[in-house]
Design an enzyme around this catalytic site. Structure first.
Site, PDB file in Angstrom:
ATOM      1  N   SER A 145      -2.566  -5.897   2.365  1.00  0.00           N
ATOM      2  CA  SER A 145      -1.125  -5.600   2.266  1.00  0.00           C
ATOM      3  C   SER A 145      -0.314  -6.187   3.292  1.00  0.00           C
ATOM      4  O   SER A 145      -0.985  -6.362   4.500  1.00  0.00           O
ATOM      5  CB  SER A 145      -0.942  -4.062   2.195  1.00  0.00           C
ATOM      6  OG  SER A 145       0.237  -3.868   2.271  1.00  0.00           O
ATOM      7  N   TYR A 190      -2.220   4.632   5.375  1.00  0.00           N
ATOM      8  CA  TYR A 190      -2.406   3.246   4.590  1.00  0.00           C
ATOM      9  C   TYR A 190      -2.390   1.963   5.661  1.00  0.00           C
ATOM     10  O   TYR A 190      -3.426   1.215   5.277  1.00  0.00           O
ATOM     11  CB  TYR A 190      -1.276   3.200   3.613  1.00  0.00           C
ATOM     12  CG  TYR A 190      -1.285   2.030   2.671  1.00  0.00           C
ATOM     13  CD1 TYR A 190      -2.215   1.961   1.536  1.00  0.00           C
ATOM     14  CD2 TYR A 190      -0.527   0.883   2.622  1.00  0.00           C
ATOM     15  CE1 TYR A 190      -2.219   0.864   0.906  1.00  0.00           C
ATOM     16  CE2 TYR A 190      -0.382  -0.258   2.064  1.00  0.00           C
ATOM     17  CZ  TYR A 190      -1.371  -0.218   1.070  1.00  0.00           C
ATOM     18  OH  TYR A 190      -1.726  -1.398   0.205  1.00  0.00           O
TER      19      TYR A 190
HETATM   20  N1  LIG Z   1       1.287  -2.653  -5.637  1.00  0.00           N
HETATM   21  C1  LIG Z   1       1.909  -3.065  -4.350  1.00  0.00           C
HETATM   22  O1  LIG Z   1       3.130  -2.876  -3.915  1.00  0.00           O
HETATM   23  C2  LIG Z   1       0.664  -3.377  -3.419  1.00  0.00           C
HETATM   24  C3  LIG Z   1       0.995  -4.271  -2.129  1.00  0.00           C
HETATM   25  C4  LIG Z   1       0.115  -4.724  -1.466  1.00  0.00           C
HETATM   26  C5  LIG Z   1      -1.088  -4.461  -1.674  1.00  0.00           C
HETATM   27  N2  LIG Z   1      -1.606  -3.756  -2.720  1.00  0.00           N
HETATM   28  C6  LIG Z   1      -3.021  -3.611  -2.632  1.00  0.00           C
HETATM   29  O2  LIG Z   1      -3.495  -4.088  -4.062  1.00  0.00           O
HETATM   30  C7  LIG Z   1      -4.495  -3.478  -4.543  1.00  0.00           C
HETATM   31  C8  LIG Z   1      -4.085  -3.188  -5.969  1.00  0.00           C
HETATM   32  O3  LIG Z   1      -3.016  -2.379  -5.996  1.00  0.00           O
HETATM   33  P1  LIG Z   1      -2.351  -2.095  -7.405  1.00  0.00           P
HETATM   34  O4  LIG Z   1      -0.960  -1.880  -7.147  1.00  0.00           O
HETATM   35  O5  LIG Z   1      -2.888  -2.812  -8.524  1.00  0.00           O
HETATM   36  O6  LIG Z   1      -3.005  -0.564  -7.592  1.00  0.00           O
HETATM   37  P2  LIG Z   1      -2.840   0.451  -9.095  1.00  0.00           P
HETATM   38  O7  LIG Z   1      -2.120  -0.225 -10.042  1.00  0.00           O
HETATM   39  O8  LIG Z   1      -2.652   2.082  -8.410  1.00  0.00           O
HETATM   40  O9  LIG Z   1      -4.511   0.257  -9.276  1.00  0.00           O
HETATM   41  C9  LIG Z   1      -5.484   0.885  -8.427  1.00  0.00           C
HETATM   42  C10 LIG Z   1      -6.711   0.406  -9.016  1.00  0.00           C
HETATM   43  O10 LIG Z   1      -7.690   0.858  -8.033  1.00  0.00           O
HETATM   44  C11 LIG Z   1      -8.475   1.567  -8.857  1.00  0.00           C
HETATM   45  N3  LIG Z   1      -9.400   2.724  -8.007  1.00  0.00           N
HETATM   46  C12 LIG Z   1      -8.568   3.736  -7.136  1.00  0.00           C
HETATM   47  N4  LIG Z   1      -9.390   4.434  -6.531  1.00  0.00           N
HETATM   48  C13 LIG Z   1     -10.532   4.565  -7.175  1.00  0.00           C
HETATM   49  C14 LIG Z   1     -11.938   4.918  -6.939  1.00  0.00           C
HETATM   50  N5  LIG Z   1     -12.032   5.831  -6.122  1.00  0.00           N
HETATM   51  N6  LIG Z   1     -12.787   4.336  -7.647  1.00  0.00           N
HETATM   52  C15 LIG Z   1     -12.753   3.386  -8.598  1.00  0.00           C
HETATM   53  N7  LIG Z   1     -11.767   2.689  -8.742  1.00  0.00           N
HETATM   54  C16 LIG Z   1     -10.418   3.035  -8.062  1.00  0.00           C
HETATM   55  C17 LIG Z   1      -8.254   2.177 -10.198  1.00  0.00           C
HETATM   56  O11 LIG Z   1      -8.837   2.589 -10.889  1.00  0.00           O
HETATM   57  P3  LIG Z   1      -8.655   3.691 -12.216  1.00  0.00           P
HETATM   58  O12 LIG Z   1      -7.038   3.695 -12.720  1.00  0.00           O
HETATM   59  O13 LIG Z   1      -9.351   2.976 -13.466  1.00  0.00           O
HETATM   60  O14 LIG Z   1      -9.213   4.952 -11.379  1.00  0.00           O
HETATM   61  C18 LIG Z   1      -6.982   1.160 -10.298  1.00  0.00           C
HETATM   62  O15 LIG Z   1      -7.746   0.112 -11.288  1.00  0.00           O
HETATM   63  C19 LIG Z   1      -4.604  -2.129  -3.555  1.00  0.00           C
HETATM   64  O16 LIG Z   1      -5.700  -2.610  -2.749  1.00  0.00           O
HETATM   65  C20 LIG Z   1      -3.255  -2.159  -2.652  1.00  0.00           C
HETATM   66  O17 LIG Z   1      -3.531  -1.682  -1.483  1.00  0.00           O
HETATM   67  C21 LIG Z   1      -0.653  -3.398  -3.571  1.00  0.00           C
END
Ligand SMILES: NC(=O)c1ccc[n+]([C@@H]2O[C@H](COP(=O)([O-])OP(=O)(O)OC[C@H]3O[C@@H](n4cnc5c(N)ncnc54)[C@H](OP(=O)(O)O)[C@@H]3O)[C@@H](O)[C@H]2O)c1
Length: 225
Positions: free
Chosen positions: A127, A140
């Site tokens: 991130s 975070y």
């Molecule tokens: N969105 C942003 O603005 C952003 C920016 C920079 C970096 N990121 C990073 O990108 C990555 C993906 O983020 P996203 O935005 O796609 O998040 P998201 O839409 O909230 O999805 C999170 C995913 O992580 C899984 N997950 C969470 N806790 C878990 C656990 N304990 N065991 C198994 N699976 C788990 C969830 O699975 P289930 O729903 O099936 O439980 C879901 O598939 C993350 O590492 C985040 O820090 C995101």
């Protein structure tokens, strides 16, 4: 086709990554929402759900036991909350580290033999908060700084000996459920048009995953315009 295991594939960036790699890889789709994983698997040519609670080491060991060869491991699963340090309890810190760091470290450790066999690749979704730590982002940002350090050590240990390539992706704000939660924590509106699309982050992941064998994308930063 080479095998890719993608965590967090039930939603957001992980689901977009699965779609982006569907024509080049057999896919294992990690997540906990079995219905979402099954529905995504059904729309892709060669994909299977891989439902596992990543913070459960026993479940992780069982779920990886039969994986003798893995070409690509994409760590997309993660959680984010925003708020002042004064309100960040030990439970909040632990939960953040359990998912964003310990689960990544343990899953990678369990799959190292399978990745060494293929001279594979590990891609970690970090991130902008893993590059610069701002007020409100304490647990975070700290977890993502730890993830960055882990990736750098993993690359230093594995690339020269086993040939495993290690790529950190640093996305800016991306239009997913996570960003909706972050905006709620910030007491602000969620307007997805202001953020990266998950497909745009997945395109960077695909670029790293399809690099020619002599090329090693070590870090990629993706910011919204
Ligand atoms: N969105 C942003 O603005 C952003 C920016 C920079 C970096 N990121 C990073 O990108 C990555 C993906 O983020 P996203 O935005 O796609 O998040 P998201 O839409 O909230 O999805 C999170 C995913 O992580 C899984 N997950 C969470 N806790 C878990 C656990 N304990 N065991 C198994 N699976 C788990 C969830 O699975 P289930 O729903 O099936 O439980 C879901 O598939 C993350 O590492 C985040 O820090 C995101």
């Amino acid at each position: 086709m080479p095998l890719a295991l993608i965590t967090g594939a039930s939603r957001g960036i992980g689901a977009a990554t699965a779609r982006a790699l569907a024509d080049t890889h057999s896919l294992l789709l990690g997540g906990r929402d079995t219905a979402a994983l099954e529905s995504l698997a059904a729309e892709l040519p060669d994909a299977r759900p891989w439902p596992v609670e990543l913070t459960d080491p026993t479940a992780l060991a069982a779920a990886t036991a039969d994986l003798a060869e893995v070409d690509l491991l994409v760590h997309s699963a993660g959680i984010a909350r925003v708020g002042p340090l004064a309100e960040a309890t030990a439970a909040r810190w632990r939960e953040m580290y359990e998912v964003n760091v310990i689960a990544v470290v343990e899953l990678t450790r369990l799959l190292l033999p399978a990745l060494r066999t293929t001279k594979g690749q590990v891609i970690l979704i970090n991130s902008g908060a893993g590059q610069n730590a701002h007020p409100g982002w304490g647990p975070y940002a700290a977890s993502k700084f730890a993830l960055r350090a882990y990736a750098d050590v993993l690359r230093g240990e594995e690339t020269p000996t086993s040939g495993i390539r290690v790529t950190t992706i640093f996305p800016g704000r991306t239009a997913t459920d996570m960003q909706r939660t972050v905006r709620a924590d910030e007491g602000a509106d969620y307007d997805p048009t202001r953020y990266l699309r998950p497909e745009s982050v997945a395109a960077a992941i695909r670029t790293a995953a399809l690099a020619t064998p002599e090329a090693h994308f070590t870090e990629i930063t993706v910011r919204p315009t």
